[in-house]
Scaffold this motif. Structure first.
Motif, short mmCIF file in Angstrom:
data_model
loop_
_atom_site.label_atom_id
_atom_site.label_comp_id
_atom_site.label_asym_id
_atom_site.label_seq_id
_atom_site.Cartn_x
_atom_site.Cartn_y
_atom_site.Cartn_z
N ILE A 123 131.46 59.67 84.84
CA ILE A 123 131.86 58.87 85.06
C ILE A 123 130.65 57.61 84.32
O ILE A 123 130.07 57.08 83.76
N GLU A 124 129.42 58.38 85.08
CA GLU A 124 128.14 57.09 85.13
C GLU A 124 127.50 58.90 84.24
O GLU A 124 126.08 58.45 84.60
N LYS A 125 127.80 59.42 83.78
CA LYS A 125 126.92 60.79 83.54
C LYS A 125 125.91 59.94 81.94
O LYS A 125 126.79 59.51 81.08
N THR A 126 124.70 60.44 82.20
CA THR A 126 123.79 60.25 80.82
C THR A 126 123.72 61.66 80.20
O THR A 126 124.09 62.87 80.37
N THR A 127 123.74 61.39 78.98
CA THR A 127 122.63 62.23 78.14
C THR A 127 121.47 62.83 78.40
O THR A 127 120.42 62.56 78.40
N LYS A 128 121.41 64.24 78.88
CA LYS A 128 119.73 64.48 79.35
C LYS A 128 119.78 66.02 78.53
O LYS A 128 120.60 66.52 77.00
N VAL A 129 118.52 66.66 78.47
CA VAL A 129 117.63 67.30 77.47
C VAL A 129 117.24 68.33 78.40
O VAL A 129 116.61 68.45 79.27
N GLU A 130 117.97 69.40 78.03
CA GLU A 130 117.70 70.83 78.68
C GLU A 130 116.51 71.84 76.94
O GLU A 130 117.54 72.38 76.88
N LYS A 131 115.69 72.38 77.85
CA LYS A 131 115.22 72.97 77.07
C LYS A 131 114.85 74.96 77.52
O LYS A 131 114.37 75.01 78.94
N LYS A 132 115.18 75.86 77.24
CA LYS A 132 115.07 77.00 77.41
C LYS A 132 115.01 78.25 76.93
O LYS A 132 114.64 77.60 75.94
N THR A 133 113.40 78.70 76.96
CA THR A 133 113.09 79.28 76.27
C THR A 133 113.35 81.04 76.61
O THR A 133 113.29 81.52 78.00
N MET A 134 113.30 81.88 75.76
CA MET A 134 112.88 83.13 75.36
C MET A 134 112.42 83.81 74.97
O MET A 134 112.64 83.65 74.01
N ASP A 135 111.71 84.98 75.47
CA ASP A 135 111.04 86.09 73.73
C ASP A 135 111.92 87.20 73.98
O ASP A 135 112.60 88.31 74.87
N ILE A 136 112.44 87.54 72.77
CA ILE A 136 112.73 88.06 71.49
C ILE A 136 112.23 88.84 71.18
O ILE A 136 111.52 88.57 70.79
N GLU A 137 112.08 90.87 71.30
CA GLU A 137 111.60 91.70 70.09
C GLU A 137 112.42 92.12 70.09
O GLU A 137 113.15 93.16 70.56
N GLU A 138 112.61 92.69 68.42
CA GLU A 138 113.50 93.87 67.63
C GLU A 138 113.18 94.41 66.43
O GLU A 138 112.17 93.57 65.84
N ARG A 139 112.69 96.03 66.79
CA ARG A 139 111.84 96.49 65.60
C ARG A 139 110.45 96.04 66.21
O ARG A 139 109.51 96.32 64.90
N GLY A 140 109.48 96.06 67.10
CA GLY A 140 108.36 95.47 66.89
C GLY A 140 108.40 94.39 66.71
O GLY A 140 106.99 93.74 66.03
N VAL A 141 108.94 92.71 66.07
CA VAL A 141 108.90 91.69 65.94
C VAL A 141 109.47 91.61 67.32
O VAL A 141 110.37 91.04 67.40
N ARG A 142 108.31 89.74 67.60
CA ARG A 142 108.51 88.71 68.15
C ARG A 142 109.01 87.82 68.16
O ARG A 142 108.74 87.15 67.12
N LEU A 143 109.97 87.13 68.28
CA LEU A 143 110.75 85.80 68.16
C LEU A 143 110.59 85.11 69.31
O LEU A 143 111.70 85.91 70.58
N ARG A 144 110.07 84.17 69.59
CA ARG A 144 110.16 82.93 70.61
C ARG A 144 111.25 81.99 70.39
O ARG A 144 110.80 81.34 69.77
N LEU A 145 111.41 81.95 70.91
CA LEU A 145 112.95 81.36 70.90
C LEU A 145 113.66 80.20 71.79
O LEU A 145 113.69 80.45 72.98
N THR A 146 113.61 79.37 71.22
CA THR A 146 113.83 78.00 72.18
C THR A 146 115.30 77.50 71.75
O THR A 146 115.00 76.93 70.40
#
Length: 427
Positions: A123-146
């Motif tokens: 009823i009184e809920k407001t929109t928030k922002v949540e950040k989650k970060t994870m590091d992924i590696e595939e065939r030697g290529v690293r991706l920092r996903l947020t």
């Protein structure tokens, strides 16, 4: 019979030089051609001696090779060593499968400890922002996903200001990047700008709601928006097609522009061109997400079990999940980042520079009015500063005109693509 001594040896003579031999041979040839040979003996051409050719050094074979053809390899090695960054914003009300879809796309579990709010909290809920970060590696290529999630969006009774948190967050990231870029130490700038926004549309509506239009209208010039119809397994093919047509028509009526696919180059192969046409025809993507592995006909698939059967999320006949993953990760991730840098951020940067220049002009004018009794040299310095600021304003206006022309061109291209897609039926 007396033995006669052998005849004396002939005197040795020096062999003619190379120049004399050649000259004599040429003279004999010329006299024979002119009929001036007096001895009746046919003149013989005298060839110069043949000397062995010197060995060619090995580097002569690559004499025309400069070496800049290895630049792509150098850039590739440097990029792989540095790694890549990508920020994805997910917006939509609760219950549309946003978390499940993100986990399915990147084969991870970003939302282990999430708790669903009860009725009193909504009823009184407001929109928030949540950040989650994870590091992924595939065939030697690293991706920092947020992944930037917006819990509470559309969950409250009054959702008029749900869009405000999203726009403020995007502007804050642009402002932070602009501050870091204008600073002294620009070597290790962290890019937290939002490169893509997945906006989830509920499948139980007939088209876009007013809340959806309000958010998309305020975001479509700040970020690359990609529309996704969540939980599309509750619709049949005909219902999905009609819902997509209504959504595209609403976007056109409200002059809203989504992310524009770049045109394929002429040298691309036919398979890539066909894939690009299928991706364009699938917008908005009707997807189904699942983190459950099921066994169907002896094969393990990622799907959802229902009393009447199994929905395979990776089957193009059941969902656009594969098309969305191909677009977002395999084919257009770098173009999303380039569009953010070249269009959205440049637009924000031009506005910031314009505001700074206008503020500086006001301060200069105030300072000039307060210092009327100053010396002529000081007045000349102020005039020179005003002239430089006016030149900078003119450059900013030209930049804004270029951005306006670019946006108009993108809008025209989008309208042409929508007209082409009117006759395409998604399967």
């Amino acid at each position: 019979m007396k033995h006669q001594p052998p005849p004396p040896p002939l005197p040795l003579s020096q062999p003619p030089s190379m120049g004399a031999t050649v000259a004599g041979g040429v003279a004999s040839v010329i006299s024979t051609m002119n009929g001036n040979s007096s001895s009746g003996i046919e003149a013989v051409k005298c060839r110069p001696p043949i000397y062995p050719k010197p060995k060619t050094p090995s580097f002569d074979k690559d004499r025309d090779y400069i070496g800049f053809a290895t630049l792509p390899e150098q850039v590739h090695r440097k990029s792989v060593k540095r790694g890549f960054e990508f920020t994805l914003m997910v917006v939509g009300e609760s219950g549309l499968g946003k978390s499940t879809l993100i986990n399915s796309l990147f084969l991870g579990d970003l939302y282990k400890n999430r708790q669903m709010p009860n009725v009193e909290e909504r009823i009184e809920k407001t929109t928030k922002v949540e950040k989650k970060t994870m590091d992924i590696e595939e065939r030697g290529v690293r991706l920092r996903l947020t992944v930037v999630d917006t819990p509470g969006f559309g969950d409250a009774i009054n959702c008029e200001d749900s869009w405000r948190v999203c726009t403020q967050y995007i502007d804050e990231q642009f402002r932070q990047y602009f501050t870091d870029e204008s600073g002294l130490n620009r070597r290790n700038i962290q890019d937290n700008r939002v490169h893509c926004c997945l906006y989830f549309v509920p499948p139980w509506g007939h088209s876009l709601r007013q809340m959806d239009l309000d958010l998309i209208r305020r975001l479509h010039r700040k970020v690359n928006i990609v529309l996704v119809i969540g939980k599309a397994d509750c619709l049949n093919k005909q219902e999905v097609r009609k819902l997509k047509e209504r959504i595209l028509q609403d976007l056109e009526d409200n002059h809203i522009q989504l992310y524009q696919f770049p045109e394929c180059d002429s040298d691309e192969d036919d398979d890539f061109k066909q894939q690009d046409r299928e991706l364009k025809a699938s917008i908005p993507f009707a997807v189904v997400g699942s983190n459950t592995i099921l066994e169907v006909a002896g094969k393990k698939v990622r799907g959802r079990q229902y009393p009447w059967g199994v929905v395979n999320v990776e089957d193009p006949e059941h969902s656009d999940f594969i098309k969305l993953r191909t677009f977002l990760i395999s084919t257009h991730m770098q173009d999303l980042k380039d569009t953010t840098q070249d269009v959205h951020y440049e637009n924000f940067r031009a506005q910031c520079i314009s505001q700074i220049s206008q503020h500086a002009l006001r301060e200069r004018g105030k300072l000039k009015r307060d210092s009327i009794s100053s010396t002529n040299g000081f007045d000349a310095a102020i005039s020179e500063t005003d002239r430089l600021l006016l030149q900078k304003d003119e450059e900013i206006r030209r930049m804004q005109d270029m951005l306006t022309q670019m946006q108009e061109k993108l809008k025209q291209t989008h309208l042409m693509e929508m007209k082409k897609n009117d006759s395409v039926i998604d399967v």
